[in-house]
Design a protein around this motif. Structure first.
Motif, PDB file in Angstrom:
ATOM      1  N   GLY A 187      42.339  35.215  17.732  1.00 29.37           N
ATOM      2  CA  GLY A 187      42.114  36.535  17.164  1.00 29.37           C
ATOM      3  C   GLY A 187      41.107  36.502  16.041  1.00 29.37           C
ATOM      4  O   GLY A 187      40.371  35.532  15.849  1.00 29.37           O
ATOM      5  N   HIS A 188      41.085  37.588  15.293  1.00 30.60           N
ATOM      6  CA  HIS A 188      40.124  37.738  14.201  1.00 30.60           C
ATOM      7  C   HIS A 188      40.705  38.724  13.199  1.00 30.60           C
ATOM      8  O   HIS A 188      41.493  39.601  13.553  1.00 30.60           O
ATOM      9  CB  HIS A 188      38.787  38.257  14.740  1.00 30.60           C
ATOM     10  N   ALA A 189      40.340  38.568  11.935  1.00 27.88           N
ATOM     11  CA  ALA A 189      40.847  39.469  10.909  1.00 27.88           C
ATOM     12  C   ALA A 189      39.728  39.884   9.969  1.00 27.88           C
ATOM     13  O   ALA A 189      38.917  39.044   9.549  1.00 27.88           O
ATOM     14  CB  ALA A 189      41.961  38.790  10.116  1.00 27.88           C
ATOM     15  N   ASN A 190      39.686  41.169   9.659  1.00 33.15           N
ATOM     16  CA  ASN A 190      38.818  41.658   8.582  1.00 33.15           C
ATOM     17  C   ASN A 190      39.599  41.568   7.273  1.00 33.15           C
ATOM     18  O   ASN A 190      40.779  41.915   7.223  1.00 33.15           O
ATOM     19  CB  ASN A 190      38.411  43.109   8.829  1.00 33.15           C
ATOM     20  N   ILE A 191      38.927  41.102   6.222  1.00 30.90           N
ATOM     21  CA  ILE A 191      39.636  40.928   4.954  1.00 30.90           C
ATOM     22  C   ILE A 191      38.869  41.548   3.788  1.00 30.90           C
ATOM     23  O   ILE A 191      37.643  41.673   3.813  1.00 30.90           O
ATOM     24  CB  ILE A 191      39.906  39.441   4.641  1.00 30.90           C
ATOM     25  N   LEU A 192      39.646  41.963   2.791  1.00 35.79           N
ATOM     26  CA  LEU A 192      39.147  42.273   1.464  1.00 35.79           C
ATOM     27  C   LEU A 192      39.744  41.223   0.530  1.00 35.79           C
ATOM     28  O   LEU A 192      40.888  40.810   0.727  1.00 35.79           O
ATOM     29  CB  LEU A 192      39.573  43.665   1.005  1.00 35.79           C
ATOM     30  N   LEU A 193      39.028  40.796  -0.469  1.00 35.96           N
ATOM     31  CA  LEU A 193      39.583  39.911  -1.478  1.00 35.96           C
ATOM     32  C   LEU A 193      40.070  40.728  -2.655  1.00 35.96           C
ATOM     33  O   LEU A 193      39.337  41.586  -3.170  1.00 35.96           O
ATOM     34  CB  LEU A 193      38.545  38.895  -1.959  1.00 35.96           C
ATOM     35  N   ARG A 194      41.285  40.456  -3.098  1.00 38.28           N
ATOM     36  CA  ARG A 194      41.813  41.169  -4.268  1.00 38.28           C
ATOM     37  C   ARG A 194      41.287  40.499  -5.544  1.00 38.28           C
ATOM     38  O   ARG A 194      41.498  39.312  -5.770  1.00 38.28           O
ATOM     39  CB  ARG A 194      43.336  41.173  -4.273  1.00 38.28           C
ATOM     40  N   ILE A 195      40.612  41.298  -6.351  1.00 38.49           N
ATOM     41  CA  ILE A 195      39.956  40.809  -7.561  1.00 38.49           C
ATOM     42  C   ILE A 195      40.670  41.371  -8.794  1.00 38.49           C
ATOM     43  O   ILE A 195      41.026  42.549  -8.832  1.00 38.49           O
ATOM     44  CB  ILE A 195      38.471  41.230  -7.590  1.00 38.49           C
TER      45      ILE A 195
END
Length: 431
Positions: free
Chosen positions: A148-156
């Motif tokens: 599979g694959h995942a789109n991510i945001l990094l929490r800053i």
């Protein structure tokens, strides 16, 4: 009255969303959570319109379901074209059971389990908001193993103290959430994420706290985050296309609270976003926000039946109710303020100073201290206002007390959204 949804009828009863709260208590029993669906939908619509106006539709408000999560609220959010912010496998499961589109879900949490990440990958959630390098590496490996694959945001962590209760400040450096900018940790995480094989870094996320009344912290957070996007572009060549600015907008718990209208928050923050993008030569990113409390907080109240009234001369008067910290733990946790009204005597003056006591075997089980209500007696109905956020979702079975029912009111007509727990429900998992 705290808001326009509270009125008094000819019988002197408190109306909420057009429904007689005394009649609701009689029909459904107490304690009882009551949610005003019309108000919920109105606020959702306001956020959607603000995204359209301020960002030309290039964005999405995500309801922070930790504030209040059940299948019915997920259905309403889907109807209104909202996204969802979930923080556990249980919240995600609730959303999926309600038929919520997974592509409009962002999955948060500072310690997601392997099982939760597998489930979210299987569901096809739109984004993971990655909190730490352990999660980044685990998610990358899981996605690869699952083909599979995942789109991510990094929490800053933007390093901003939002001047709220210390337990609900989340944007400063000393926080369990996210990557710090000051230490270089955030940039190092960006570089690792860009090299990952099975995840795509699409943007960043921040959240500076909750119950914030000032606009300035939000403006500063937006500037800090866009400056970091500029720095990422300069150092790596990657220009991130999405920015989640979190939530935290304050609500009116008492007459002393004066929150800024939410569309004004949106407009002011958007000016900072547009200005920074122009100055830094960045394309306007897709903007996400995460309102939770501001949607459901004032849209809910809790009804109780008053039991014992105990006066201690020269000390205080305790008014005991048939609920307490099991259905509203926020006073014992945060000393949170509320206003209360005797619903069947709402037309009378609130000139009786009492401490509202819960039924649990804890001296700290209080809902409010030294607060004015109408003169009351056993059997009266007490309404505690602005309990729509973090009451049902934080409720417990301490002392083996069943959790209350949830009733939604729409155009004055009630319907049950969550059934009241029974004693049988309490022992269903016991062996």
């Amino acid at each position: 009255m705290l808001n326009e949804d509270l009125k008094i009828n000819q019988e002197g009863h408190l109306l909420f969303g057009g429904a007689d709260t005394v009649a609701l208590a009689k029909q459904y029993g107490t304690p009882l959570y009551v949610m005003n669906e019309n108000r919920i939908r109105k606020i959702c619509n306001m956020y959607k319109q603000s995204i359209e106006k301020c960002y030309h539709g290039n964005g999405l408000p995500l309801f922070a379901s930790k504030a209040f999560c059940c299948k019915e609220i997920c259905r309403i959010m889907n109807d209104e074209g909202m996204g969802l912010d979930v923080v556990s496998g249980g919240e995600l499961y609730t959303a999926m059971q309600a038929g919520f589109p997974p592509e409009r879900i962002q999955f948060h949490g500072n310690n997601k389990t392997t099982e939760e990440m597998k489930y979210a990958l299987t569901c096809g959630v739109g984004h993971f908001v990655v909190d730490n390098l352990t999660e980044l590496h685990t998610l990358d490996n899981l996605a690869g193993c699952m083909h599979g694959h995942a789109n991510i945001l990094l929490r800053i962590k933007p390093g901003i103290d939002a001047h709220t209760h210390k337990f609900i400040r989340t944007g400063q450096i000393d926080s369990k959430f996210g990557f710090a900018l000051e230490t270089g940790e955030a940039m190092a995480a960006v570089k690792e994420a860009l090299q990952a094989k099975n995840v795509t870094l699409t943007g960043l996320h921040c959240h500076i706290g909750s119950q914030i009344f000032e606009i300035q912290p939000f403006l500063l957070a937006a500037k800090v985050m866009l400056t970091f996007i500029r720095d990422i572009k300069a150092e790596t060549g990657a220009e991130l296309q999405e920015l989640n600015l979190g939530g935290g907008f304050g609500i009116k718990y008492t007459e002393q609270d004066q929150p800024v209208p939410y569309d004004q928050y949106m407009e002011q923050v958007s000016k900072t976003v547009h200005s920074c993008c122009s100055e830094y030569n960045l394309a306007l990113p897709k903007i996400y926000i995460e309102p939770g409390r501001s949607i459901v907080g004032e849209s809910g109240l809790t009804l109780y039946t008053i039991g014992a009234v105990k006066s201690i001369p020269n000390t205080r008067t305790y008014v005991s109710v048939d609920g307490g910290m099991t259905d509203n733990p926020r006073y014992i946790l945060y000393q949170s303020t509320y206003e209360a009204i005797v619903a069947n005597k709402a037309e009378k003056p609130r000139d009786y100073t009492v401490t509202i006591a819960g039924r649990c075997c804890e001296s700290g089980d209080l809902i409010q201290e030294h607060t004015p209500i109408q003169k009351c007696a056993p059997g009266d109905i007490l309404a505690v206002l602005s309990t729509g956020a973090y009451n049902y979702s934080m409720a417990s079975n301490y002392n083996r007390v069943p959790r209350p029912a949830v009733v939604f009111v729409k155009d004055g007509s009630p319907r049950v959204a969550v059934r009241r727990e029974s004693y049988a429900d309490l022992v269903q998992n016991d062996l």
